[in-house]
Design an enzyme around this catalytic site. Structure first.
Site, PDB file in Angstrom:
ATOM      1  N   LYS A 191       0.848  -3.129   2.482  1.00 50.15           N
ATOM      2  CA  LYS A 191       1.907  -3.003   1.459  1.00 50.15           C
ATOM      3  C   LYS A 191       3.206  -3.606   1.974  1.00 50.15           C
ATOM      4  O   LYS A 191       3.878  -4.366   1.279  1.00 50.15           O
ATOM      5  CB  LYS A 191       2.120  -1.529   1.085  1.00 50.15           C
ATOM      6  CG  LYS A 191       1.013  -0.990   0.196  1.00 50.15           C
ATOM      7  CD  LYS A 191       1.042   0.530   0.029  1.00 50.15           C
ATOM      8  CE  LYS A 191      -0.171   0.980  -0.781  1.00 50.15           C
ATOM      9  NZ  LYS A 191      -0.350   2.416  -0.866  1.00 50.15           N
ATOM     10  N   ASP A 243       4.546   4.692  -7.713  1.00 43.94           N
ATOM     11  CA  ASP A 243       3.138   5.070  -7.842  1.00 43.94           C
ATOM     12  C   ASP A 243       2.862   5.702  -9.211  1.00 43.94           C
ATOM     13  O   ASP A 243       1.701   5.853  -9.605  1.00 43.94           O
ATOM     14  CB  ASP A 243       2.765   6.077  -6.741  1.00 43.94           C
ATOM     15  CG  ASP A 243       1.873   5.462  -5.668  1.00 43.94           C
ATOM     16  OD1 ASP A 243       1.318   4.374  -5.906  1.00 43.94           O
ATOM     17  OD2 ASP A 243       1.735   6.085  -4.596  1.00 43.94           O
ATOM     18  N   GLN A 279       2.585   7.726   0.984  1.00 42.33           N
ATOM     19  CA  GLN A 279       1.154   7.433   1.120  1.00 42.33           C
ATOM     20  C   GLN A 279       0.342   8.737   1.122  1.00 42.33           C
ATOM     21  O   GLN A 279       0.607   9.646   1.908  1.00 42.33           O
ATOM     22  CB  GLN A 279       0.907   6.649   2.420  1.00 42.33           C
ATOM     23  CG  GLN A 279      -0.517   6.197   2.604  1.00 42.33           C
ATOM     24  CD  GLN A 279      -0.966   5.168   1.552  1.00 42.33           C
ATOM     25  OE1 GLN A 279      -0.237   4.243   1.234  1.00 42.33           O
ATOM     26  NE2 GLN A 279      -2.158   5.344   1.030  1.00 42.33           N
TER      27      GLN A 279
END
Ligand code: NAD
Length: 300
Positions: free
Chosen positions: A54, A121, A98
């Protein structure tokens, strides 16, 4: 006749190019560089790989990447304090924590501490609610990537029968909302669904997000249907040598490719689209934060 292969790797490259183009314009015209903060707690090897990739792709798109690596025993209040700091930082337009988090941390609490406008997200309850009511939101990256590929292949999805197998908060449920938003008739199937093969056979669009290797065989697929395989499963591959493994999806590709009209492979289908959509969401969040028009074709 075999199905057309939907090349997620190539498609993701075009999304990344679009993102990089927007980033360049934001810098040149407004002096703004989008920034993405990624928070990793602990040393889970798979998470470390995701976070690295990422960060790398964020920088390649011309954006700033801020990585925060915390030890596995980080106290919840310290993680929450970091999120508050990132929420308040004007250089940070997107925040991603994460998952999974170590067991002692409450994932819901942590995710819902992120400013919804920076929640790239799309897991914050505000974004889930906004998506569910058809309002502008941040959309979870994996289902957004699936939607982009479906729109690219079909143009309009209106009136199509879609079956989503799996009801997780990160894939199945938001995928169903997005398909509903595009006027599909949507069925969400799951582990308790009766006669799953018959349910799947009705579908013009099948999205498989279960986490069971090759569970959907070709004879469940309606001839000509479009199959989006979200699953990423590692299985033994003795044909490659002793102890070797390979990645497969939730769909049995070899039989499904004979029946479907179009299908995403694993690897090289949905997977590469997920990070591309994270970059897209970061640019979208940056434009919204600065009152600028959103990039076209990169949102739901
Ligand atoms: P999850 O475990 O949270 O959810 C799986 C869902 O499948 C559940 O809702 C369950 O009801 C359903 N299910 C389980 N057994 C079933 C059965 N026998 N029949 C029908 N439904 C069944 O998983 P998830 O996080 O949604 O991920 C699903 C898969 O997608 C995994 O393989 C994961 O690795 C993969 N994934 C890929 C990406 C990507 O970037 N490509 C992103 C996220 C997840």
């Amino acid at each position: 006749m075999t199905a057309q292969i939907i090349d997620g790797k190539a498609f993701a490259a075009t999304v990344r190019e679009k993102v990089a183009g927007h980033v360049a314009r934001l810098k040149a015209d407004h002096g703004i560089t989008p920034g993405l903060a990624v928070v990793l707690v602990g040393e889970d090897p798979a998470s470390q790989v995701y976070v690295r990739s990422k960060g790398k792709q964020t920088v390649e798109a011309g954006m700033n990447s801020y990585e925060h690596k915390l030890s596995a025993d980080t106290a919840e209040q310290d993680l929450l304090a970091l999120i508050q700091q990132l929420n308040a930082d004007p250089a940070v337009h997107g925040i991603l924590v994460q998952l999974p988090l170590p067991k002692h941390l409450n994932e819901d609490l942590v995710i819902n501490a992120i400013d919804p406008a920076k929640d790239v997200d799309g897991f914050h309850i505000s974004n889930v609610g906004l998506l569910g009511t058809g309002q502008k939101s941040m959309v979870p990256c994996t289902p957004l990537g699936c939607l982009m590929m479906l729109r690219d292949y079909h143009g309009s999805l209106s009136g199509m029968d879609a079956v989503v197998i799996g009801r997780s908060n990160i894939v199945g449920k938001p995928m169903a909302q997005l398909l509903l938003g595009d006027s599909c008739t949507v069925t969400i199937a799951h582990s308790r669904t009766k006669d799953l093969p018959e349910v799947v056979r009705r579908a013009d669009i099948v999205v498989a997000a279960v986490g069971r290797p090759q569970m959907v065989p070709g004879d469940w697929i309606k001839p000509g249907a479009t199959v989006i395989d979200v699953g990423i499963n590692r299985i033994d591959a003795p044909e490659k040598g002793e102890g070797k493994t390979r990645l497969v999806g939730d769909v049995d590709f070899d039989s499904a490719v004979q029946v479907a009209g179009a299908i995403t492979p694993v690897p090289g289908g949905v997977g590469p689209m997920t990070i591309a959509c994270l970059l897209a969401n970061t640019v979208t969040a940056c434009c919204r934060a600065n009152g600028l028009p959103e990039p076209e074709g990169l949102t739901a």
